[in-house]
Enzyme design. Structure first.
Site, PDB file in Angstrom:
ATOM      1  N   GLY A  82      34.802  37.187  40.866  1.00 41.86           N
ATOM      2  CA  GLY A  82      33.476  36.709  40.482  1.00 41.86           C
ATOM      3  C   GLY A  82      33.524  35.358  39.775  1.00 41.86           C
ATOM      4  O   GLY A  82      32.700  34.479  40.025  1.00 41.86           O
ATOM      5  N   THR A  83      34.505  35.195  38.899  1.00 45.24           N
ATOM      6  CA  THR A  83      34.596  33.947  38.128  1.00 45.24           C
ATOM      7  C   THR A  83      34.783  32.755  39.065  1.00 45.24           C
ATOM      8  O   THR A  83      34.082  31.739  38.943  1.00 45.24           O
ATOM      9  CB  THR A  83      35.775  34.035  37.130  1.00 45.24           C
ATOM     10  OG1 THR A  83      35.511  35.118  36.232  1.00 45.24           O
ATOM     11  CG2 THR A  83      35.957  32.748  36.355  1.00 45.24           C
ATOM     12  N   ASN A 166      25.098  41.828  32.904  1.00 45.83           N
ATOM     13  CA  ASN A 166      26.265  42.671  32.662  1.00 45.83           C
ATOM     14  C   ASN A 166      26.228  43.425  31.338  1.00 45.83           C
ATOM     15  O   ASN A 166      26.940  44.397  31.164  1.00 45.83           O
ATOM     16  CB  ASN A 166      27.556  41.845  32.750  1.00 45.83           C
ATOM     17  CG  ASN A 166      27.471  40.562  31.974  1.00 45.83           C
ATOM     18  OD1 ASN A 166      26.578  39.754  32.194  1.00 45.83           O
ATOM     19  ND2 ASN A 166      28.379  40.359  31.048  1.00 45.83           N
ATOM     20  N   GLN A 196      27.283  42.333  39.181  1.00 42.46           N
ATOM     21  CA  GLN A 196      26.973  43.663  38.640  1.00 42.46           C
ATOM     22  C   GLN A 196      25.934  44.413  39.476  1.00 42.46           C
ATOM     23  O   GLN A 196      25.577  45.550  39.147  1.00 42.46           O
ATOM     24  CB  GLN A 196      26.461  43.538  37.185  1.00 42.46           C
ATOM     25  CG  GLN A 196      27.496  43.019  36.212  1.00 42.46           C
ATOM     26  CD  GLN A 196      28.579  44.049  35.877  1.00 42.46           C
ATOM     27  OE1 GLN A 196      28.462  45.232  36.201  1.00 42.46           O
ATOM     28  NE2 GLN A 196      29.646  43.607  35.235  1.00 42.46           N
ATOM     29  N   SER A 216      32.226  40.557  43.364  1.00 40.52           N
ATOM     30  CA  SER A 216      33.577  40.791  42.844  1.00 40.52           C
ATOM     31  C   SER A 216      34.053  42.176  43.260  1.00 40.52           C
ATOM     32  O   SER A 216      33.288  43.140  43.186  1.00 40.52           O
ATOM     33  CB  SER A 216      33.554  40.666  41.324  1.00 40.52           C
ATOM     34  OG  SER A 216      34.810  41.033  40.795  1.00 40.52           O
ATOM     35  N   HIS A 218      36.590  44.202  41.967  1.00 39.34           N
ATOM     36  CA  HIS A 218      37.015  45.248  41.030  1.00 39.34           C
ATOM     37  C   HIS A 218      35.859  45.935  40.311  1.00 39.34           C
ATOM     38  O   HIS A 218      36.067  46.881  39.560  1.00 39.34           O
ATOM     39  CB  HIS A 218      38.057  44.706  40.032  1.00 39.34           C
ATOM     40  CG  HIS A 218      37.517  43.776  38.980  1.00 39.34           C
ATOM     41  ND1 HIS A 218      37.306  44.175  37.688  1.00 39.34           N
ATOM     42  CD2 HIS A 218      37.147  42.480  39.032  1.00 39.34           C
ATOM     43  CE1 HIS A 218      36.849  43.153  36.974  1.00 39.34           C
ATOM     44  NE2 HIS A 218      36.749  42.110  37.766  1.00 39.34           N
ATOM     45  N   THR A 254      46.883  30.396  50.692  1.00 38.97           N
ATOM     46  CA  THR A 254      47.135  31.567  51.535  1.00 38.97           C
ATOM     47  C   THR A 254      46.307  32.743  51.017  1.00 38.97           C
ATOM     48  O   THR A 254      46.279  33.009  49.816  1.00 38.97           O
ATOM     49  CB  THR A 254      48.642  31.923  51.518  1.00 38.97           C
ATOM     50  OG1 THR A 254      49.358  30.768  51.952  1.00 38.97           O
ATOM     51  CG2 THR A 254      48.951  33.105  52.411  1.00 38.97           C
ATOM     52  N   CYS A 342      34.772  40.239  28.513  1.00 38.60           N
ATOM     53  CA  CYS A 342      35.263  38.875  28.310  1.00 38.60           C
ATOM     54  C   CYS A 342      34.897  38.374  26.920  1.00 38.60           C
ATOM     55  O   CYS A 342      35.707  37.789  26.235  1.00 38.60           O
ATOM     56  CB  CYS A 342      34.678  37.940  29.349  1.00 38.60           C
ATOM     57  SG  CYS A 342      34.567  38.688  30.960  1.00 38.60           S
TER      58      CYS A 342
HETATM   59  N1  PMP Z   1      29.616  37.779  36.527  1.00 45.11           N
HETATM   60  C1  PMP Z   1      29.282  38.917  35.898  1.00 45.11           C
HETATM   61  C2  PMP Z   1      27.831  39.242  35.712  1.00 45.11           C
HETATM   62  C3  PMP Z   1      30.274  39.771  35.429  1.00 45.11           C
HETATM   63  O1  PMP Z   1      29.941  40.903  34.810  1.00 45.11           O
HETATM   64  C4  PMP Z   1      31.632  39.417  35.615  1.00 45.11           C
HETATM   65  C5  PMP Z   1      32.756  40.308  35.115  1.00 45.11           C
HETATM   66  N2  PMP Z   1      32.633  40.712  33.793  1.00 45.11           N
HETATM   67  C6  PMP Z   1      31.922  38.214  36.287  1.00 45.11           C
HETATM   68  C7  PMP Z   1      30.895  37.436  36.732  1.00 45.11           C
HETATM   69  C8  PMP Z   1      33.351  37.789  36.527  1.00 45.11           C
HETATM   70  O2  PMP Z   1      33.915  38.549  37.558  1.00 45.11           O
HETATM   71  P1  PMP Z   1      35.522  38.645  37.729  1.00 45.11           P
HETATM   72  O3  PMP Z   1      35.991  39.596  36.681  1.00 45.11           O
HETATM   73  O4  PMP Z   1      35.691  39.195  39.118  1.00 45.11           O
HETATM   74  O5  PMP Z   1      36.062  37.280  37.589  1.00 45.11           O
END
Ligand code: PMP
Length: 404
Positions: A82-83, A166, A196, A216, A218, A254, A342
């Site tokens: 996601g990041t 989130n 989310q 994302s 996970h 890759t 985070c």
């Molecule tokens: N956006 C939101 C709303 C999230 O909750 C998160 C993860 N906490 C992320 C982005 C980042 O995702 P990732 O952990 O896959 O980098």
């Protein structure tokens, strides 16, 4: 457990209630990934059988990821999560728009976005862009009409608003925002961080009207280190990573083949189960909320009761420090959170709750519960009982004034 049980009695049956931070890998997902860790180790760009095997696996993964959001395969760019998807969307779109038209330097986002959205915007501000941060209601929802006030048809290049917050689980009016943008200018690109929302509520990128959308792996029982950015056909953005030109030149490097395989399988399973999960998880969540509000004096349920994903419950517990509470719950084998994983590591107070108008004490006493398909009603009953006990103890020693 009786009300006067000593908190040193550690429970061994763990209850995981932090599914917004990460989710357990499904067994079917793990089994599908395994061969790509050892047997099918080829590079998808290679021109031999090993390479073709890996390439085919990526194609299947791409089709499955595209399906969960109603996109076509070619519109999916695989990333590390996601990041990275958020960074690629925001920096890639803003800089591309400005390179086509130097007057397009105005960007819009909301005050309650994830740090992986807010940080790229802050960096773009340093690079000469002007950013508007949309406010939210005390329920944690952006007012789509506010956007009209800030939009400039000739200057605004890009807008990014998340689908689901989130911390408090609120669903944002993404479709309404897209409609307003289309009426203002066809040039403004619209990105949505759906990290989310995917797997929790049905998502269709056409119906939402977005140009770019973040997913994302996970967060939906897939492996970590895999994610995707939906890029609507015809939308141009600049890549962040340059090199071999993988992912249609948008993400060199890759490919994470086993990650993509697992991510694809997780999407397939989530898509099949979404209606069932939505119903069952909301029953479990509602049961927990009712119990907590009944059993714990001065607990407040935050966010919206209507515009909310089924697995989130967010509370303010007065007279208690959320971090102490989370650590004490951990001693009982219960995993919960004060907000986003985070921010908790950075020990920062929640910018989301601040934007919702919460006082410092209210922010301090926050507890986020995020439920997964593995959780049961019985676990909620046990959790509520332990929570009640732990709160009583913490309140006894709390320096934060608590009046019943
Ligand atoms: N956006 C939101 C709303 C999230 O909750 C998160 C993860 N906490 C992320 C982005 C980042 O995702 P990732 O952990 O896959 O980098």
């Amino acid at each position: 457990m009786s009300a006067d049980t000593n908190t040193t009695t550690i429970q061994t049956d763990s209850i995981y209630l932090d599914n917004a931070a990460s989710t357990p890998l499904l067994n079917e997902v793990f089994l599908e990934m395994m061969p790509y860790l050892r047997t099918h180790y080829g590079n998808p760009s290679s021109l031999h059988k090993h390479g073709f095997d890996a390439k085919r696996a990526i194609s299947l993964g791409r089709r499955r990821v595209a399906s969960i959001i109603g996109a076509s395969d070619k519109e999916i760019v695989f990333t590390s999560g996601g990041t990275e998807s958020n960074n690629l969307a925001i920096k890639g779109a803003a800089t591309e728009c400005r390179s086509r038209d130097s007057k397009r330097t105005h960007l819009i986002t909301s005050k309650i976005e994830h740090e992986s959205v807010l940080e790229p915007f802050r960096e773009l501000e340093k690079d000469g862009f002007e950013v508007t941060y949309l406010p939210v209601s005390n329920e944690g929802i952006v007012n789509a009409d506010d956007l009209k006030e800030y939009l400039s048809g000739s200057k605004t290049a890009f807008v990014s608003v998340m689908l689901v917050n989130n911390e408090v689980g609120t669903i944002q009016p993404v479709k309404e925002i897209a409609n307003i943008l289309r009426m203002t200018s066809k040039e403004i690109l619209f990105h949505c961080d759906a990290t989310q929302g995917v797997g929790k509520i049905p998502i269709n990128v056409q119906a939402l009207g977005v140009d770019l959308l973040t997913i994302s792996s996970h967060k939906i029982n897939g492996p970590k280190g895999a994610g995707a950015l939906y890029v609507r056909r015809g939308v141009r953005i600049n890549p962040l990573l340059l090199g071999g030109g993988q992912e249609a030149l948008l993400r060199s490097g890759t490919e994470n083949v086993y990650g993509i395989v697992g991510f694809g399988k997780a999407c397939e399973i989530n898509l099949l189960n979404i209606a069932n999960n939505e119903r069952e998880i909301s029953i479990i969540r509602n049961h927990l909320v009712k119990k907590i509000l009944k059993d714990i004096p001065d607990a407040r349920y935050n966010g919206s009761r209507i515009h909310r994903i089924p697995n989130n419950a967010h509370f303010t517990i007065s007279g208690v420090n959320g971090e102490d509470l989370v650590m004490k719950l951990d001693e009982y084998g219960i995993a919960a959170s004060t907000g986003s994983a985070c921010s908790s590591r950075k020990q920062k107070s929640s910018h989301v709750l601040k934007a919702m108008g919460f006082s410092y004490d209210e922010i301090t006493g926050s507890l986020r519960i995020s439920i997964g398909s593995q959780n049961t009603i019985q676990q909620m009953d046990r959790f509520a009982m332990i929570l009640s006990q732990v709160i009583k103890e913490l309140r006894k020693f709390s320096p934060i004034t608590h009046q019943l």
